[in-house]
Design a protein around this motif. Structure first.
Motif, short mmCIF file in Angstrom:
data_model
loop_
_atom_site.label_atom_id
_atom_site.label_comp_id
_atom_site.label_asym_id
_atom_site.label_seq_id
_atom_site.Cartn_x
_atom_site.Cartn_y
_atom_site.Cartn_z
N LEU A 86 46.95 40.81 28.55
CA LEU A 86 47.57 41.80 29.43
C LEU A 86 46.64 42.18 30.56
O LEU A 86 47.08 42.51 31.65
N GLY A 87 45.32 42.17 30.31
CA GLY A 87 44.35 42.50 31.37
C GLY A 87 43.41 43.61 30.95
O GLY A 87 42.58 43.44 30.07
N VAL A 88 43.55 44.78 31.55
CA VAL A 88 42.75 45.95 31.21
C VAL A 88 43.66 46.96 30.52
O VAL A 88 44.70 47.36 31.07
N THR A 130 49.29 40.67 24.11
CA THR A 130 49.43 39.52 25.00
C THR A 130 50.83 39.51 25.58
O THR A 130 51.72 40.23 25.13
N LEU A 144 36.42 40.33 32.97
CA LEU A 144 37.44 39.52 32.31
C LEU A 144 37.21 38.01 32.44
O LEU A 144 37.39 37.28 31.46
N ASN A 150 41.41 40.83 26.46
CA ASN A 150 41.55 41.99 27.34
C ASN A 150 40.25 42.80 27.39
O ASN A 150 39.49 42.83 26.43
N ARG A 181 37.17 45.37 34.79
CA ARG A 181 38.06 44.28 35.18
C ARG A 181 37.27 43.04 35.61
O ARG A 181 37.67 41.90 35.34
N CYS A 183 41.48 44.38 21.57
CA CYS A 183 41.56 44.03 22.99
C CYS A 183 40.74 42.78 23.30
O CYS A 183 41.23 41.83 23.94
N ASP A 187 46.38 47.74 33.36
CA ASP A 187 47.68 47.11 33.13
C ASP A 187 48.55 47.85 32.12
O ASP A 187 49.78 47.74 32.16
N LYS A 225 53.21 33.57 29.78
CA LYS A 225 53.36 33.08 31.15
C LYS A 225 53.78 31.62 31.10
O LYS A 225 53.46 30.89 30.16
#
Length: 414
Positions: free
Chosen positions: A114-116, A399, A15, A140, A12, A135, A197, A402
């Motif tokens: 999305l993140g991890v 994805t 990122l 990600n 994380r 990813c 995530d 936002k």
């Protein structure tokens, strides 16, 4: 703090460095990963050979060994898939409509990572490269937990990809590999909802149900691929036989392979003997409903439907027209891929409307429900549930959106 938690925290923490790369830099990164697989192919194939030897010694089926197998052609195909991912439009592009309110406040949505993402998978080592490339291209980090049967292959592929990250000055932990098959570690992983995530399991139904039942993290589910071909009374029987051969026998161990053939009773006498002969030539065992057995003397009786064989086994059932086929699919299908073979456009349109599956094919093979074939470059998995994706998951599925609200000191309450 556990070692596993520290590992995911490092993933994380990488990122921000990844998100500083623009679209071109992320694209170049993935292209170089494809090149690295070709560069390192000797080492990767040696590792795969060790996995294959263990798999054969353990008595894995031929279809499962095929899922595990890498060769020069498959590895080059994997490199091509990564290049295609690199060439796709930027998944983090700002493509939403800009809205400007009367007071001048600017509103828009942008795509965001999305993140991890944790991938938990079995057998197929190509998933290691596909998942990592998708990813990273979408911004990600990925955590990869492959099956023990592909351990050496997965580690060799991941090492090749991580070398590209290091060469680019990025943390290698953006591709984090968990190589310990201990089930207790998997349980711990599934509780790290503050760090991970999304979880995407790929493998047998037992694995996916275990993940779904034990995870505190949102899970994309794909329990099984029970794919049907319905041959309508108005079908071109040569075409139907071709679709059956491609769907069942080309690679029976994959999730978009056909598992069940539904045949309109009106054409059984003409079609089933041809099916029986061709399946015998391809060494495919047949399990058929009692009313189909007179035309399939080599078949075993069958009264169990909705089975994912992932092998050279085919279930066959006679049905009384389109309504009966739709009823069977609604009851026994797995929301993966369903196919109709017919020359009647109205029946085809009704099949498309009523069948609930991530892909519905008309006079085309079930094998086309694949990220590469559908223009996604590659896929991280095929979702058979509808949140947050349905069907093959490519870049855009990794994805979210936002809101961006841009003002000049705007306040809501005056």
């Amino acid at each position: 703090m556990s070692e596993l938690r520290q590992q995911i925290e490092r993933a994380r923490a990488g990122l921000p460095a990844l998100l500083e790369l623009d679209a071109g830099a992320r694209s170049t990164l993935i292209s170089r990963m494809g090149e690295s697989l070709v560069r390192d192919q000797a080492e990767i194939l040696r590792a795969n050979q060790a996995d294959l030897q263990r798999a054969e010694a353990a008595g894995l089926s031929a279809a499962m060994v095929d899922r595990l197998r890498l060769d020069e052609d498959r590895l080059h195909g994997l490199a091509i898939a990564l290049r295609l991912v690199a060439e796709l439009p930027d998944p983090l592009r700002d493509d939403a409509e800009l809205r400007i309110r009367e007071d001048g406040l600017r509103l828009r949505q942008v795509r965001a990572p999305l993140g991890v993402i944790a991938m938990i998978y079995e057998s197929r080592p190509n998933v290691t490269a596909d998942a990592a490339a998708l990813c990273l291209r979408a911004g990600n980090a990925c955590v990869l937990r492959g099956g023990k049967e592909a351990r050496e292959s997965n580690l060799a592929i991941a090492a090749s990809l991580q070398s590209v990250l290091r060469d680019a000055g990025l943390p290698s932990e953006l591709i984090s590999v968990l190589d310990d098959p201990d089930r207790s570690l998997l349980n711990e992983l599934l509780r790290l909802d503050d760090l991970i995530d999304l979880v995407i399991p790929r493998g047998g139904e037992a694995l996916i149900r275990f993940v779904a039942e034990h995870s505190r993290i949102p899970v994309i589910k794909h329990y099984k691929g029970v794919c049907h071909l319905y041959v309508d009374a108005e079908a071109d029987l040569d075409q139907a036989l071709s679709l059956l051969v491609d769907g069942k026998a080309q690679r029976p161990g994959v999730c978009n392979a056909l598992e069940c053939l539904l045949v309109d009773r009106a054409i059984a006498a003409d079609f089933l003997p041809r099916v029986g002969q061709r399946m015998a030539e391809l060494e495919v065992k047949i399990r058929a409903s009692a009313d189909a057995l007179p035309w399939l003397p080599q078949a075993e009786p069958n009264d169990e439907w909705g089975v994912e064989y992932l092998d050279r086994v085919l279930a066959i059932r006679l049905v009384d027209g389109l309504n009966a086929a739709l009823d069977h699919i609604a009851h026994y299908g797995s929301h993966h891929t369903e196919v109709i073979c017919t020359r009647n456009a109205d029946k085809a349109a009704r099949f498309v409307r009523q069948v609930d599956a991530s892909a519905v094919a008309v006079n085309a093979s079930s094998r086309f429900n694949d990220g590469g074939e559908l223009g996604l470059g590659a896929e991280i998995g095929i979702s058979t549930t509808k949140l947050h994706a349905y069907g093959p998951m490519g870049l855009d599925s990794l994805t979210c959106r936002k809101w961006v609200i841009e003002g000049q000191g705007h306040i809501r309450h005056r």
